[in-house]
Design a protein around this motif. Structure first.
Motif: not given
Ligand code: SF4
Ligand code: SF4
Ligand code: SF4
Lengths: 332, 366
Positions: A30-47
């Motif tokens: 995991d290079v970073t915890n940030r993202c410039n999108l927030r996709c529905k169902g993205c496991f990285f953020f949802s979990s």
């Protein structure tokens, strides 16, 4: 006794020899915890994996860490996140030391003068409308401008039940911008949107994937055996799941008996200390997991099982080749 | 494994005996692509079932509802509880509801609440009490023989005429004739009356509840006779009968549905990874459910299960096995087209693509 050479003609045997030399040892970062999108169902953020560790910001520490990884025997770094292109210095630290693959949403263009031949996999979630619904943006229209014709880029197209019947049009769009595509299936961790797969949907998507591979052999990086494995979760009489999964972080793998697995595989969080259970999220239910890389690896580590018939062994070779192409160990 | 047919039937032989069909070649056959596009729009249907009431205005011999312990569940009649349940069901991805029970027509207000939350669904009823017209679900009216038989096994007089009076000309209504081992001949008389009144008709096959000892259970002989009667009526009343030759094969086969296709309802299927095993629940009148008992016809003996509602999920789920050659795939499409016309409002059945019976994949025809 059945042997590799007794099952293969000279041409297949050459292909076999080419891949058996490779000895790929991957780990995921995991290079970073940030993202410039927030996709529905993205496991990285949802979990909540973005909260699992606070990210290391000192590039020197990243460099020292990567050197240790190299000593550990890693020869393929798979960068995910968050969005790795938000931290190009860290990406560069990997790229200068190891064969590196970077997963990205493609919104930020990776400068090719700094990263001339780094392989990029751009995530794609469907057509313009689907991407707007799921990601808030038609990301394809941006990424395809950034990378049209780039020989070190492919789309990583996530299929959901509502992509049935739409694949052809999307693959054609990708072909028209001179790029390649690899398909994987949504696991639907959150149980939202297309909901869980129904058997007739998995059957329909499998047939469609087979058709697409036949129609666009130059554009689609795939194999029919992989389609079968990923849509049925079955390899001979075995079922994919926790007991069989090869992509579990090695120091956290207390399974007994241990199945065949990736050697020394670890998925690291961005603090360079925390480890995640596996290549996807801890909250995922293994019985619903459709992770593409985990299924491919499952086939790859189980070579012996495929030394059965000519067809079985050829299937195994095709899956291995597909993996090797996706990570640039052999040419397209 | 894909099933294959002998190449010489097609003229497109690739090796000495068998042809391996590509799916695009199957779709290229006449009428197949259109039908495939038509049915696959409905893959999004994800069903669950609900017992609306534990009461019934008649008592039929062999009714599965009054087997097992679901009949003893208390009735929750609170509209708010039902509304909340329906909303929660939607949130977990359910798109289709089957209202059954004992007799849903005795709980019209609860049915209406379900309809307000779900545009798609169906109600299983004995048809003696009309369900208000604003509840626009498919309505399945059970018929168990001619009126003499109904009087005997259901203790209800002039049953068919009362059912027709309630539902004649109603686009929601489908009459479901259940073949038992001793009402096979009566179907001709019943079908003639229904056709005369312009009613739609489909077929079910009696599936014995666990522990059933009565004489309605089928034997290979009565299954054969049932199959013949189905095929005859399909020819005699093509405008009224919602069925196909492959439906006849699947439901009158010597082997039950589970043997032929592998049932995917939770009761038979421990796996929660895909499909019904994951999503399907069967709620009792107290709004509880039990995974170990969940299927669309709870307390039916799985070895004897040939139920039309079970088949709609079990056969449909086995698409891949049917996609090996055109004849088998057409049969599967006819099956799915039939089931959708029976279960979905405003879905109209097309002409069957195959007028021949085809064997289920890897099985004999009977
Ligand atoms: S672009 Fe990737 S990391 Fe970012 S939110 Fe979407 S799926 Fe998640
Ligand atoms: S979630 Fe998937 S990748 Fe992770 S351990 Fe389970 S099966 Fe393996
Ligand atoms: S009774 Fe029929 S539908 Fe129910 S679990 Fe048994 S085989 Fe499946």
């Amino acid at each position: 006794m059945k042997t590799v050479s007794s099952l293969l003609d000279p041409e297949w045997h050459e292909r076999y020899k080419r891949i058996s030399k490779l000895n790929i040892r991957s780990s995921i970062y995991d290079v970073t915890n940030r993202c410039n999108l927030r996709c529905k169902g993205c496991f990285f953020f949802s979990s909540g994996e973005d909260q699992a560790a606070s990210e290391e910001t000192d590039t020197k520490k990243w460099e020292a860490f990567i050197d240790r990884e190299k000593e550990r025997g890693v020869n393929l770094a798979i960068l995910i996140g968050g969005e790795p292109t938000l931290c190009l210095d860290r990406v560069e630290a990997f790229y200068r030391r190891l064969p590196t693959f970077c997963a990205t949403n493609g919104l930020i263009k990776v400068p090719r003068d700094r990263f001339p031949d780094m392989m990029l996999g751009i995530s794609l979630w469907g057509d313009e409308k689907d991407e707007k619904t799921l990601r808030g943006k038609d990301a394809f229209s941006i990424s395809s401008k950034h990378y049209a014709g780039d020989p070190h880029v492919y789309y990583l197209y996530t299929l959901t039940p509502n992509q049935i019947g739409k694949i052809d049009r999307i693959v054609k769009k990708i072909k028209d911008v001179g790029l390649k595509v690899h398909m994987q299936l949504l696991s639907n961790d959150e149980g939202v949107d297309g909901f869980s797969w129904k058997p007739e949907e998995l059957a329909a998507i499998r047939l469609e994937m087979d058709e697409i591979l036949d129609s666009y052999p130059q554009t689609v990086i795939s194999s029919k055996y992989y389609h079968k494995i990923i849509t049925t979760g079955k390899m001979f009489n075995r079922s994919f799941g926790w007991n069989e999964c090869p992509s579990v972080t090695e120091p956290m793998d207390h399974r007994n008996p241990r199945p065949k697995r990736l050697i020394e595989f670890i998925r690291w969080a961005s603090d360079l200390e925390t480890m995640h259970r596996c290549c996807t999220s801890i909250t995922r239910d293994c019985s619903t997991c459709k992770d593409g890389a985990a299924h491919m690896s499952w086939v790859m580590v189980n070579k012996r099982m495929h030394i059965r018939t000519t067809k079985d062994l050829q299937n195994w070779i095709e899956v291995y080749e597909m993996f090797a192409k996706l990570y640039q160990f052999i040419p397209w | 494994m894909m099933s294959r047919i002998s190449g010489n039937q097609t003229g497109k032989e690739t090796n000495s005996f068998r042809k391996e069909w590509k799916f695009s070649e199957i779709l290229a056959e006449r009428g197949v692509r259109e039908r495939w596009e038509k049915v696959r729009k409905y893959f999004f249907l994800r069903e669950s079932t609900y017992d609306m009431s534990n009461r019934c205005n008649i008592r039929c011999e062999g009714c599965y509802y009054y087997e097992g312990d679901k009949q003893f569940a208390a009735e929750n009649k609170n509209p708010d509880s039902w509304r909340r349940l329906m909303q929660a069901e939607k949130a977990r991805g359910i798109t289709y509801v089957v209202l059954a029970g004992a007799e849903p027509s005795l709980a019209p207000d609860l049915c209406r609440i379900c309809f307000k939350e779900f545009p798609l669904g169906s109600i299983a009823t004995n048809g003696l009490k009309a369900i208000p017209a604003d509840i626009n679900f498919k309505i399945h009216i059970s018929v168990w023989g001619n009126d003499d038989t109904s009087a005997r096994v259901r203790s209800a007089k002039n049953m068919l005429i009362r059912q027709i009076e309630n539902y004649r000309g109603d686009p929601r209504a489908v009459f479901v004739y259940t073949f038992t081992s001793n009402n096979i001949d009566q179907v001709h008389e019943v079908a003639a009356i229904l056709a005369e009144h312009g009613c739609k008709l489909t077929f079910n096959v009696f599936s014995a509840p666990v522990g059933y000892r009565g004489d309605l259970r089928h034997t290979p002989e009565t299954l054969g006779e049932t199959r013949k009667a189905m095929m005859d009526l399909l020819t005699a009343y093509p405008g009224n009968v919602l069925f196909s030759p492959y439906n006849a094969v699947a439901h009158t086969h010597r082997k039950g549905l589970h043997d032929l296709y592998g049932c995917s309802y939770p009761r038979r299927n421990a796996s929660t990874d895909i499909g019904l095993g994951r999503s399907f629940r069967q709620y009792r009148t107290d709004l509880n459910w039990d995974r170990a008992a969940a299927c669309c016809v709870p307390d039916t003996d799985c070895d004897d299960c040939r139920h039309y509602a079970a088949g709609s999920a079990v056969v449909t789920a086995r698409m891949f096995r049917h996609a090996g050659d055109p004849q088998t795939f057409k049969s599967w499409l006819d099956y799915v087209d039939t089931y959708l016309s029976v279960w979905v409002m405003d879905y109209h059945k097309g002409a069957n693509l195959s007028d021949r019976m085809a064997a289920p994949p890897e099985n004999e025809i009977f």
